[in-house]
Enzyme design. Structure first.
Site, PDB file in Angstrom:
ATOM      1  N   ASN A 163       0.998  -1.230  -0.054  1.00 30.30           N
ATOM      2  CA  ASN A 163       0.103   0.007  -0.083  1.00 30.30           C
ATOM      3  C   ASN A 163       0.921   1.412   0.009  1.00 30.30           C
ATOM      4  OD1 ASN A 163       0.761  -0.498   2.780  1.00 30.30           O
ATOM      5  ND2 ASN A 163      -1.306   0.526   3.433  1.00 30.30           N
ATOM      6  N   GLU A 260       4.837  -3.962  12.298  1.00 30.72           N
ATOM      7  CA  GLU A 260       3.871  -2.791  12.284  1.00 30.72           C
ATOM      8  C   GLU A 260       2.749  -3.538  11.475  1.00 30.72           C
ATOM      9  OE1 GLU A 260       4.289  -0.424  13.993  1.00 30.72           O
ATOM     10  OE2 GLU A 260       6.133  -0.745  14.776  1.00 30.72           O
ATOM     11  N   CYS A 294      -3.152   1.489   6.427  1.00 31.17           N
ATOM     12  CA  CYS A 294      -3.088   0.846   7.926  1.00 31.17           C
ATOM     13  C   CYS A 294      -3.884   1.846   8.789  1.00 31.17           C
ATOM     14  CB  CYS A 294      -1.728   0.600   8.195  1.00 31.17           C
ATOM     15  SG  CYS A 294      -0.386   1.764   8.299  1.00 31.17           S
TER      16      CYS A 294
HETATM   17  P1  NAD Z   1       0.465  -9.309   4.370  1.00 24.41           P
HETATM   18  O1  NAD Z   1       0.794  -9.379   5.603  1.00 24.41           O
HETATM   19  O2  NAD Z   1      -0.110  -9.914   3.346  1.00 24.41           O
HETATM   20  O3  NAD Z   1       2.073  -9.064   3.493  1.00 24.41           O
HETATM   21  C1  NAD Z   1       3.105  -8.002   3.995  1.00 24.41           C
HETATM   22  C2  NAD Z   1       4.443  -8.462   3.379  1.00 24.41           C
HETATM   23  O4  NAD Z   1       4.662  -9.641   4.049  1.00 24.41           O
HETATM   24  C3  NAD Z   1       4.388  -9.056   1.822  1.00 24.41           C
HETATM   25  O5  NAD Z   1       5.702  -8.639   1.234  1.00 24.41           O
HETATM   26  C4  NAD Z   1       4.127 -10.327   2.184  1.00 24.41           C
HETATM   27  O6  NAD Z   1       4.843 -11.024   1.037  1.00 24.41           O
HETATM   28  C5  NAD Z   1       5.021 -10.603   3.235  1.00 24.41           C
HETATM   29  N1  NAD Z   1       4.642 -12.066   4.058  1.00 24.41           N
HETATM   30  C6  NAD Z   1       3.534 -12.447   4.241  1.00 24.41           C
HETATM   31  N2  NAD Z   1       3.687 -13.334   5.092  1.00 24.41           N
HETATM   32  C7  NAD Z   1       5.281 -13.557   5.178  1.00 24.41           C
HETATM   33  C8  NAD Z   1       5.795 -14.613   5.995  1.00 24.41           C
HETATM   34  N3  NAD Z   1       5.358 -15.702   6.494  1.00 24.41           N
HETATM   35  N4  NAD Z   1       7.047 -14.584   5.844  1.00 24.41           N
HETATM   36  C9  NAD Z   1       7.797 -13.589   5.197  1.00 24.41           C
HETATM   37  N5  NAD Z   1       6.939 -12.766   4.576  1.00 24.41           N
HETATM   38  C10 NAD Z   1       5.738 -12.572   4.759  1.00 24.41           C
HETATM   39  O7  NAD Z   1      -0.039  -7.656   4.078  1.00 24.41           O
HETATM   40  P2  NAD Z   1      -0.342  -6.897   2.733  1.00 24.41           P
HETATM   41  O8  NAD Z   1      -1.859  -7.238   2.346  1.00 24.41           O
HETATM   42  O9  NAD Z   1       0.576  -6.818   1.997  1.00 24.41           O
HETATM   43  O10 NAD Z   1      -0.751  -5.355   3.443  1.00 24.41           O
HETATM   44  C11 NAD Z   1      -1.829  -4.927   4.401  1.00 24.41           C
HETATM   45  C12 NAD Z   1      -1.843  -5.146   5.443  1.00 24.41           C
HETATM   46  O11 NAD Z   1      -0.401  -4.425   6.062  1.00 24.41           O
HETATM   47  C13 NAD Z   1      -2.887  -4.564   6.407  1.00 24.41           C
HETATM   48  O12 NAD Z   1      -3.316  -5.481   7.385  1.00 24.41           O
HETATM   49  C14 NAD Z   1      -2.381  -3.119   7.059  1.00 24.41           C
HETATM   50  O13 NAD Z   1      -3.159  -2.588   8.065  1.00 24.41           O
HETATM   51  C15 NAD Z   1      -1.135  -3.577   7.217  1.00 24.41           C
HETATM   52  N6  NAD Z   1      -0.190  -2.182   7.152  1.00 24.41           N
HETATM   53  C16 NAD Z   1       0.543  -1.778   8.337  1.00 24.41           C
HETATM   54  C17 NAD Z   1       1.158  -0.609   8.225  1.00 24.41           C
HETATM   55  C18 NAD Z   1       1.742  -0.242   9.696  1.00 24.41           C
HETATM   56  O14 NAD Z   1       2.517   0.779   9.488  1.00 24.41           O
HETATM   57  N7  NAD Z   1       1.190  -0.631  10.708  1.00 24.41           N
HETATM   58  C19 NAD Z   1       1.358   0.133   7.186  1.00 24.41           C
HETATM   59  C20 NAD Z   1       0.670  -0.459   5.859  1.00 24.41           C
HETATM   60  C21 NAD Z   1       0.070  -1.636   5.885  1.00 24.41           C
END
Ligand code: NAD
Length: 493
Positions: A163, A260, A294
């Site tokens: 995002n 995060e 997020c």
């Molecule tokens: P996601 O958890 O599906 O993926 C995030 C990243 O992690 C991707 O690169 C994915 O390939 C990787 N990933 C997932 N599982 C993994 C594992 N087991 N090992 C290693 N890497 C792994 O999230 P998304 O759909 O890409 O993003 C949306 C989510 O992110 C929402 O829940 C949102 O709230 C959160 N978000 C949080 C913040 C914050 O600062 N708190 C900022 C932006 C987005």
């Protein structure tokens, strides 16, 4: 004009390699993943390696090999590279913004802002990192000096969502590099091009081989290889709570984690609020970025006395929003970023219709300009209560849940009745309530008459409860702490 005539058309599809040990290389199995434009799914933005665990292990090895020399590289040389990479982002901001919009859908003006903000983040850490040091401790022995040094951790894995595909990686990679760590960076496979451009900026800036490694691919293929080896001394992850918690549980005590995660961010609308302004906060905070921030507002806790007036103004404002391709100037809301996002949002709209009172939106849009993209109209539900799933679960889409409250105390109790604590806002003109809210709300970020979204690059950022590991904050000077460990030195003469 139809989206199909506006979206840039491609007859060829470019391939973008991994960066391992300073070389741009394809996945060892030769497999690729398509990066698809969510505004027009016939547009393939690029092909990225569907990397294997073996490729990811090679990236970790390259980072480990580069660490001894990089940690000894002078701070001014490291800072110079960050500044040059920032220049590269600035120069290419326009092109990279268009690419970002094509790969994940946000309006191009927001994409441009993100790239420029990322350049600013690099410059910020180039300066802050140069004065980030230990302390000297007073003590009784005149023949001894006692001081601390902050030393780098070693190999750091940076794992990021789609995002904010440049600014989130930038706020992790810049403090990691300036403090002398080497990095394995895995962008989301749903929007890898912007992360690729960030890596390219560092290469163009002269970063030595192996100091930053880029691995594209599916989490299921490369995730464990970049998180579980003990040589990975830290993981900075931004993404869903489920994935972050799983990674956090899977690593040993010698791997530091900064997670995060998700949110269910509330906006409280008091009866003394300027309602037009409150509506603006709900719309900008909850619906811009198609609700895919997020820190996006997803719960609006509105005082009974103003609920009807607020709701009427909110629905009127939503009617004025222009939904469409983010490359077209004037569009407020782009598509959802992926087919999975679309499916999730539509599912929650159905859940909302069963458990609450539906007021508007939540439809998949079709017809000219929409039929090739993942477009959904903003949805509003009212009479939402605390037990409902749309009040409790992160939806990550353009869906607002209106919850009636009868007092400030009721609003705070309901706002805090959540497993998340990322960002929270209040709309009020009462200074006493502003003060009380900042004290009472369980949230890492508190906004008063401001949107739940948006955070400065120079101020700490992070959540509480299940929104974050909460031990280290990102951004600002505090953002440097995660990437260093303290060594205490007693030096006699
Ligand atoms: P996601 O958890 O599906 O993926 C995030 C990243 O992690 C991707 O690169 C994915 O390939 C990787 N990933 C997932 N599982 C993994 C594992 N087991 N090992 C290693 N890497 C792994 O999230 P998304 O759909 O890409 O993003 C949306 C989510 O992110 C929402 O829940 C949102 O709230 C959160 N978000 C949080 C913040 C914050 O600062 N708190 C900022 C932006 C987005």
């Amino acid at each position: 004009m139809s989206l199909l005539t506006e979206a840039p058309r491609r007859t060829d599809v470019a391939s973008f390699n991994n960066l391992v040990g300073g070389e741009w290389v394809a996945a060892s199995n030769g497999a690729w993943l398509d990066n698809i434009n969510p505004a027009d799914t016939s547009d393939i933005v690029g092909r990225f390696p569907a990397s294997t665990a073996k490729d990811a292990e090679a990236a970790v090895r390259a980072a480990a090999m580069a660490f001894p020399a990089w940690r000894k590289t002078s701070i001014s040389a490291r800072a110079k590279i960050l500044n040059k990479a920032a220049d590269y982002l600035d120069v290419h901001a326009e092109d990279f913004a268009i690419e970002m919009t094509r790969e994940m859908g946000k309006p191009v003006n927001l994409a441009r802002d993100e790239i420029l903000r990322s350049a600013q983040t690099l410059r910020f850490y180039a300066v802050e990192g140069q004065s980030f040091a230990g302390e000297v401790f007073p003590q009784d022995d005149a023949s001894m000096i006692v001081y601390t040094e902050r030393e780098p951790l070693g190999v750091v894995s940076v794992i990021t969502p789609w995002n904010f595909p440049v600014s989130i990686p930038a706020r992790k990679i810049a403090p990691a590099l300036i403090t002398g760590n080497t990095v394995v960076f895995k962008p989301s496979s749903d929007a890898p091009l912007s992360g690729y451009r960030l890596a390219e900026a560092f290469v163009a800036a002269g970063l030595p081989k192996g100091v930053l490694n880029l691995i594209s691919g599916r989490a299921s293929d490369v995730g464990a290889a970049i998180t579980t080896p003990p040589v990975v001394r830290a993981i900075s992850f931004t993404g869903s709570t489920a994935a972050g918690e799983a990674i956090h549980r899977s690593v040993g005590i010698t791997t530091r984690t900064q997670m995060e995660l998700g949110g269910k961010n509330p906006l409280i609308v008091m009866d003394d609020a300027d309602l037009d302004r409150a509506v603006d906060l709900a719309v900008k905070g909850g619906l811009s970025l198609t609700g895919q921030a997020c820190t996006g507002t997803s719960r609006v806790l509105v005082m009974r006395a103003v609920k009807a007036a607020f709701t009427e103004k909110l629905l009127a404002k939503i009617k004025t929003l222009k939904i469409g391709n983010g490359l077209t100037a004037g569009n407020d809301i782009g598509p959802l970023a992926t087919a999975r996002q679309l499916e999730t949002v539509l599912r929650y709209v159905e859940i909302g219709k069963r458990e609450a009172k539906w007021l508007t939106g939540g439809d998949r849009l079709s017809g000219p300009g929409y039929s090739c993209g993942y477009y959904v109209s903003p949805a509003v539900f009212t009479d939402v209560t605390q037990d409902m799933r749309i009040a409790r679960e992160e939806i990550f889409g353009p869906v607002l849940a209106l919850i009636e409250v009868e007092s400030y105390e009721d609003a705070i109790a309901k706002a805090n009745d959540s497993e998340y604590g990322l960002s929270a806002a209040i709309a009020t003109t009462n200074p006493a309530l502003m003060h009380a809210f900042a004290r009472d709300i369980e949230s890492g970020t508190v906004k008063i008459n401001r949107t739940t979204t948006g955070n400065l690059i120079n101020a700490p950022f992070g959540g509480v409860k299940r929104s974050s590991t909460s031990t280290f904050r990102e951004s600002g000077r505090t953002g440097l702490e995660f990437y260093t460990q303290i060594k205490t030195i007693y030096r006699g003469i």
